[in-house]
Design a protein around this motif. Structure first.
Motif, PDB file in Angstrom:
ATOM      1  N   LEU A  28       0.814  -1.228   0.000  1.00 14.53           N
ATOM      2  CA  LEU A  28       0.000   0.000   0.000  1.00 14.53           C
ATOM      3  C   LEU A  28       0.843   1.271   0.000  1.00 14.53           C
ATOM      4  CD1 LEU A  28      -2.777   1.349   0.160  1.00 14.53           C
ATOM      5  CD2 LEU A  28      -2.669   1.112   2.640  1.00 14.53           C
ATOM      6  N   TRP A  29       1.786   1.364   0.939  1.00 10.24           N
ATOM      7  CA  TRP A  29       2.580   2.583   1.035  1.00 10.24           C
ATOM      8  C   TRP A  29       3.548   2.732  -0.118  1.00 10.24           C
ATOM      9  CZ3 TRP A  29       1.265   6.658   3.490  1.00 10.24           C
ATOM     10  CH2 TRP A  29       0.456   6.548   4.631  1.00 10.24           C
ATOM     11  N   ALA A  30       3.992   1.583  -0.652  1.00 13.69           N
ATOM     12  CA  ALA A  30       4.866   1.649  -1.825  1.00 13.69           C
ATOM     13  C   ALA A  30       4.128   2.352  -2.949  1.00 13.69           C
ATOM     14  CB  ALA A  30       5.280   0.241  -2.250  1.00 13.69           C
ATOM     15  N   ARG A  31       2.881   1.937  -3.142  1.00 10.99           N
ATOM     16  CA  ARG A  31       2.072   2.570  -4.194  1.00 10.99           C
ATOM     17  C   ARG A  31       1.911   4.069  -3.902  1.00 10.99           C
ATOM     18  NH1 ARG A  31      -1.429   0.888  -8.009  1.00 10.99           N
ATOM     19  NH2 ARG A  31      -1.298  -1.281  -7.358  1.00 10.99           N
ATOM     20  N   ALA A  32       1.552   4.381  -2.673  1.00  8.45           N
ATOM     21  CA  ALA A  32       1.291   5.793  -2.326  1.00  8.45           C
ATOM     22  C   ALA A  32       2.533   6.660  -2.534  1.00  8.45           C
ATOM     23  CB  ALA A  32       0.806   5.891  -0.885  1.00  8.45           C
ATOM     24  N   LEU A  33       3.697   6.147  -2.110  1.00  3.59           N
ATOM     25  CA  LEU A  33       4.936   6.927  -2.222  1.00  3.59           C
ATOM     26  C   LEU A  33       5.391   7.093  -3.660  1.00  3.59           C
ATOM     27  CD1 LEU A  33       6.981   5.752   0.844  1.00  3.59           C
ATOM     28  CD2 LEU A  33       6.670   8.114   0.160  1.00  3.59           C
ATOM     29  N   ILE A  34       5.145   6.064  -4.468  1.00  9.18           N
ATOM     30  CA  ILE A  34       5.566   6.152  -5.863  1.00  9.18           C
ATOM     31  C   ILE A  34       4.652   7.104  -6.621  1.00  9.18           C
ATOM     32  CG2 ILE A  34       5.755   4.822  -8.023  1.00  9.18           C
ATOM     33  CD1 ILE A  34       6.730   2.455  -6.198  1.00  9.18           C
ATOM     34  N   VAL A  35       3.351   7.045  -6.304  1.00 12.82           N
ATOM     35  CA  VAL A  35       2.402   7.897  -7.018  1.00 12.82           C
ATOM     36  C   VAL A  35       2.414   9.343  -6.508  1.00 12.82           C
ATOM     37  CG1 VAL A  35      -0.045   8.212  -7.607  1.00 12.82           C
ATOM     38  CG2 VAL A  35       0.933   5.918  -7.556  1.00 12.82           C
ATOM     39  N   TYR A  36       2.596   9.506  -5.197  1.00 14.26           N
ATOM     40  CA  TYR A  36       2.594  10.847  -4.588  1.00 14.26           C
ATOM     41  C   TYR A  36       3.899  11.043  -3.826  1.00 14.26           C
ATOM     42  CZ  TYR A  36      -2.383  10.078  -5.475  1.00 14.26           C
ATOM     43  OH  TYR A  36      -3.582   9.772  -6.070  1.00 14.26           O
TER      44      TYR A  36
END
Lengths: 147, 143
Positions: A28-36
């Protein structure tokens, strides 16, 4: 207080029981950090969160993802009073961690997209709409102590 | 929603009238933002005093309006003109871009309060478009 129909409760629980907290939480956080990438501002103590590879393999981020989804489980189980259930969580995020509440909304979008990857066509427009209503209530509850 | 020649003229003319009040505008806008939108306080945990008109608020308000003044001067190419400011916001400050809209609105409110006769609907739309364009330029380097 948000009002739920029986059908909506069914839909939300139906979506949630298909979510493997460990599996979705870990990424989840990997996605969030990569996108934002600007939300990296909260993760100074998490080690390397600067490259995609580092982000995807960061154990602290994975652990935090599971914590967030465990909290979401609490919301599913307390649908009729998410605001009450989340009051102290909201306060901590405001007063201690100092999270911009816009980021609750961004994380919620990432959660929905992760779920979309899992559920695929089962996340019909109707199901997505109900799930969105639930996540909006969660985000509002997380914002509730920001005053 | 790009800036027309008319928009740019309107902004430059209005700015010429109000720029000497830049520091006061900035201080008031920032003070209001912190009160009306308390979530913005999360970016200023390093300040001792976040109350309206406090020393750090005044100082930062002046900094922000100096940036706006710079943007007016570079109105014909905001993207390259504000490149280093964008980098600052994207990589160092990491302010969520949704907050640019909040601060822009706060600035517009102060302009309306301080210049009620000059802040006509035509000036309002030009300034709103301009601040939105500044926000876009500031967001450029985020990802």
């Amino acid at each position: 207080m948000v009002k739920w129909t029986e059908e909506e409760r069914c839909i939300i629980r139906g979506v949630w029981e298909k979510v493997d907290i460990d599996e979705v939480g870990a990424q989840l956080w990997a996605r969030a950090l990569i996108v934002y990438p600007w939300i990296e501002r909260y993760f100074g103590s998490f080690g390397d969160t600067f490259t995609t590879t580092a982000i995807l393999n960061n154990p602290k981020l994975a652990a935090l993802g599971k914590i967030v989804l465990a909290a979401l489980d609490t919301a599913v189980k307390n649908m009729d009073n998410v605001k009450g259930a989340y009051a102290s969580l909201s306060r901590v995020h405001y007063e201690k961690i100092k999270v911009d509440p816009e980021h609750f909304r961004l994380l919620a979008e990432c959660i929905t997209i992760s779920i979309a990857c899992k559920l695929k066509a089962e996340l019909s427009p109707q199901v997505q709409s109900t799930w969105q209503k639930f996540l909006s209530a969660v985000v509002d509850s997380m914002r509730s102590q920001y005053k | 929603m790009s800036l027309s020649a008319k928009d740019k003229n309107t902004v430059k003319t209005f700015w010429a009238k109000v720029s000497s009040n830049g520091e006061a505008i900035g201080a008031d806008a920032l003070s209001r933002m912190l009160v009306v939108y308390p979530q913005t306080k999360t970016y200023f945990s390093h300040w001792k005093d976040l109350s309206p008109g406090s020393a750090p608020v005044k100082k930062h308000g002046a900094t922000v309006m100096a940036g706006v003044a710079d943007a007016v001067a570079k109105i014909d190419d905001l993207t390259s003109g504000l490149l280093s400011l964008s980098e600052l916001h994207a990589f160092t400050l990491r302010v969520d871009p949704s907050n640019f809209k909040i601060l822009s609105h706060s600035i517009l409110v102060v302009l309306a309060i301080m210049f009620p006769t000059d802040f006509t609907p035509e000036v309002h739309v030009a300034m709103d478009k301009f601040l939105a364009a500044v926000a876009r330029a500031l967001s450029e380097k985020y990802r």
